[in-house]
Design a protein around this motif. Structure first.
Motif, PDB file in Angstrom:
ATOM      1  N   LEU A  46      -3.556 -22.863  79.845  1.00 46.36           N
ATOM      2  CA  LEU A  46      -4.541 -21.946  79.260  1.00 46.36           C
ATOM      3  C   LEU A  46      -5.238 -22.633  77.927  1.00 46.36           C
ATOM      4  O   LEU A  46      -4.409 -22.557  77.134  1.00 46.36           O
ATOM      5  N   THR A  47      -6.382 -22.958  77.797  1.00 47.04           N
ATOM      6  CA  THR A  47      -6.923 -23.675  76.750  1.00 47.04           C
ATOM      7  C   THR A  47      -7.724 -22.700  75.590  1.00 47.04           C
ATOM      8  O   THR A  47      -8.137 -23.195  74.482  1.00 47.04           O
ATOM      9  N   ASN A  48      -8.312 -21.739  76.541  1.00 47.22           N
ATOM     10  CA  ASN A  48      -9.031 -20.937  75.625  1.00 47.22           C
ATOM     11  C   ASN A  48      -9.268 -19.470  76.415  1.00 47.22           C
ATOM     12  O   ASN A  48      -9.262 -19.400  77.500  1.00 47.22           O
ATOM     13  N   ALA A  49      -9.127 -18.267  75.555  1.00 47.33           N
ATOM     14  CA  ALA A  49      -9.205 -17.089  75.933  1.00 47.33           C
ATOM     15  C   ALA A  49     -10.064 -16.161  74.956  1.00 47.33           C
ATOM     16  O   ALA A  49      -9.768 -16.056  73.774  1.00 47.33           O
ATOM     17  N   ILE A  88      -8.825  -8.720  81.246  1.00 43.74           N
ATOM     18  CA  ILE A  88      -9.826  -7.613  80.693  1.00 43.74           C
ATOM     19  C   ILE A  88      -9.565  -6.195  80.487  1.00 43.74           C
ATOM     20  O   ILE A  88     -10.009  -5.778  79.633  1.00 43.74           O
ATOM     21  N   ALA A  89      -8.450  -5.960  81.401  1.00 44.47           N
ATOM     22  CA  ALA A  89      -8.126  -4.643  81.180  1.00 44.47           C
ATOM     23  C   ALA A  89      -7.068  -4.337  80.224  1.00 44.47           C
ATOM     24  O   ALA A  89      -6.879  -3.394  79.715  1.00 44.47           O
ATOM     25  N   LYS A  90      -6.738  -5.173  79.472  1.00 41.86           N
ATOM     26  CA  LYS A  90      -5.774  -5.223  78.311  1.00 41.86           C
ATOM     27  C   LYS A  90      -6.399  -5.516  77.104  1.00 41.86           C
ATOM     28  O   LYS A  90      -5.804  -5.806  76.018  1.00 41.86           O
ATOM     29  N   TYR A  91      -7.798  -5.307  76.855  1.00 43.02           N
ATOM     30  CA  TYR A  91      -8.578  -5.568  75.782  1.00 43.02           C
ATOM     31  C   TYR A  91      -8.272  -4.758  74.623  1.00 43.02           C
ATOM     32  O   TYR A  91      -8.577  -5.021  73.329  1.00 43.02           O
ATOM     33  N   LYS A  92      -7.693  -3.628  74.919  1.00 42.59           N
ATOM     34  CA  LYS A  92      -7.125  -2.782  73.877  1.00 42.59           C
ATOM     35  C   LYS A  92      -5.910  -3.152  73.247  1.00 42.59           C
ATOM     36  O   LYS A  92      -5.288  -2.783  72.197  1.00 42.59           O
ATOM     37  N   THR A 145      -8.796 -15.085  88.525  1.00 51.26           N
ATOM     38  CA  THR A 145      -7.771 -13.849  88.436  1.00 51.26           C
ATOM     39  C   THR A 145      -7.322 -13.444  87.126  1.00 51.26           C
ATOM     40  O   THR A 145      -7.300 -12.401  86.794  1.00 51.26           O
ATOM     41  N   THR A 146      -6.998 -14.532  86.031  1.00 51.45           N
ATOM     42  CA  THR A 146      -6.619 -14.218  84.897  1.00 51.45           C
ATOM     43  C   THR A 146      -7.733 -13.388  84.273  1.00 51.45           C
ATOM     44  O   THR A 146      -7.642 -12.472  83.352  1.00 51.45           O
ATOM     45  N   ALA A 147      -8.881 -13.817  84.490  1.00 50.39           N
ATOM     46  CA  ALA A 147      -9.985 -13.174  83.605  1.00 50.39           C
ATOM     47  C   ALA A 147     -10.066 -11.680  84.198  1.00 50.39           C
ATOM     48  O   ALA A 147     -10.387 -10.577  83.250  1.00 50.39           O
ATOM     49  N   ASP A 156      -2.164 -12.768  74.333  1.00 50.86           N
ATOM     50  CA  ASP A 156      -0.859 -12.806  75.056  1.00 50.86           C
ATOM     51  C   ASP A 156      -0.857 -12.383  76.345  1.00 50.86           C
ATOM     52  O   ASP A 156      -0.128 -13.156  77.295  1.00 50.86           O
ATOM     53  N   TYR A 157      -1.628 -11.453  76.704  1.00 48.29           N
ATOM     54  CA  TYR A 157      -1.704 -10.860  78.039  1.00 48.29           C
ATOM     55  C   TYR A 157      -2.427 -12.001  79.121  1.00 48.29           C
ATOM     56  O   TYR A 157      -2.192 -12.168  80.241  1.00 48.29           O
ATOM     57  N   SER A 158      -3.537 -12.825  78.452  1.00 54.23           N
ATOM     58  CA  SER A 158      -4.210 -13.651  79.375  1.00 54.23           C
ATOM     59  C   SER A 158      -3.123 -14.894  79.388  1.00 54.23           C
ATOM     60  O   SER A 158      -3.309 -15.495  80.841  1.00 54.23           O
ATOM     61  N   LYS A 159      -2.396 -15.248  78.683  1.00 52.79           N
ATOM     62  CA  LYS A 159      -1.403 -16.236  78.880  1.00 52.79           C
ATOM     63  C   LYS A 159      -0.285 -15.735  79.952  1.00 52.79           C
ATOM     64  O   LYS A 159      -0.014 -16.617  80.783  1.00 52.79           O
TER      65      LYS A 159
END
Length: 276
Positions: free
Chosen positions: A84-87, A54-58, A48-50, A63-66
């Motif tokens: 969360l260890t890696n994004a 991904i919509a916030k790539y701009k 769900t996080t992925a 930070d958004y992933s966390k």
């Protein structure tokens, strides 16, 4: 009597060994069931996080992933210590955007701790991509299907182009209900029109003479829309009878037919590690 006592002693040893083995096996099964259940929960959280981040790539992707991971893991009490260890974000030359999300958690054991195993570490990862879907030669009332069009994000996700200079047209986003029937929601009011203007119809919004328009799916035109995630797009004609060309001082006749190009900008789906 000595033989009977010896037999009883042997039976007692066997019963003790059996009971101990049964307890160890039961303890292992209970702890492993707990671990498996939380592995599934952790995997769901990273997937769900992925898809969301991904919509916030701009913007600030990490930070958004966390933020999203903390939001989704909060749905499960047992994941409160998950990290969360890696994004990782990748922007391919083809225009595709890809993300990798990794997380882990150390779970306490209940019975295995008596065997010296106090914690079990589990990990989960997920991969997602977003890509542009372009469909040419779209006619009025033809339904364009997409993997997913999220209608409650603050980003442009749809672009409509045409050389037909149409009098006017409605843009609808749709879903199917449990009876396999379409439910449509007018989204014309959210158009960012490059050339012309958006006009309000009797009960809906349509675009006059718009050859190029982008749409922001953060809101739909209706106040009580049933649609939060749409999977279909439809263009429907609005017969205004006239349109004004850009820069022209007078109204000029348009047309009520045309062929459109529909570009869905943010199709998002999960992918495998090999496709990352």
């Amino acid at each position: 009597m000595k033989k009977l006592s010896k037999k009883r002693a042997n039976i007692s040893i066997l019963v003790t060994v059996f009971c101990f083995s049964f307890i160890v096996f039961s303890a292992f099964a209970i702890d492993m069931a707990f671990v498996t259940m939380n592995r599934i929960k952790l995997q769901r959280a990273v997937e769900t996080t992925a898809l969301a981040s991904i919509a916030k790539y701009k913007e600030n992707f990490e930070d958004y992933s966390k933020k999203y991971f903390n939001l989704y893991k909060a749905e499960f009490d047992t994941l409160k210590n998950a990290q969360l260890t890696n994004a990782v974000y990748k922007n391919e030359d083809s225009g595709e955007k890809k993300v990798k999300i990794e997380a882990q958690i150390e779970l306490p054991t209940y019975f295995l701790r008596f065997a010296g195993v106090k914690n079990i570490k589990i990990k989960a990862n997920s991969y997602a991509q977003t890509y542009e879907q372009i469909q040419d030669n779209v006619n009025y009332e033809e339904i364009v299907e997409s993997d997913s069009i999220i209608t409650n994000k603050n980003s442009d996700e749809l672009e409509v182009r045409t050389d037909a200079n149409p009098d006017g047209y409605f843009i609808f986003a749709g879903i199917k209900n449990d009876n396999n029937e379409y439910i449509w929601q007018d989204i014309g009011c959210k158009a960012d029109v490059k050339s012309y203007r958006t006009t309000v119809g009797t009960s809906s919004f349509y675009l006059i003479c718009s050859n190029n328009a982008r749409f922001d799916f953060s809101k739909t035109c209706g106040e009580n829309s049933e649609i939060n995630i749409a999977s279909y797009i439809k263009i429907y004609p609005a017969n205004t009878g006239e349109c004004r060309l850009q820069g022209a001082p007078v109204w000029q006749s348009g047309i009520n037919s045309g062929i459109f190009e529909v570009k869905i900008l943010n199709n998002t789906k999960l992918i495998t590690k090999n496709n990352f």
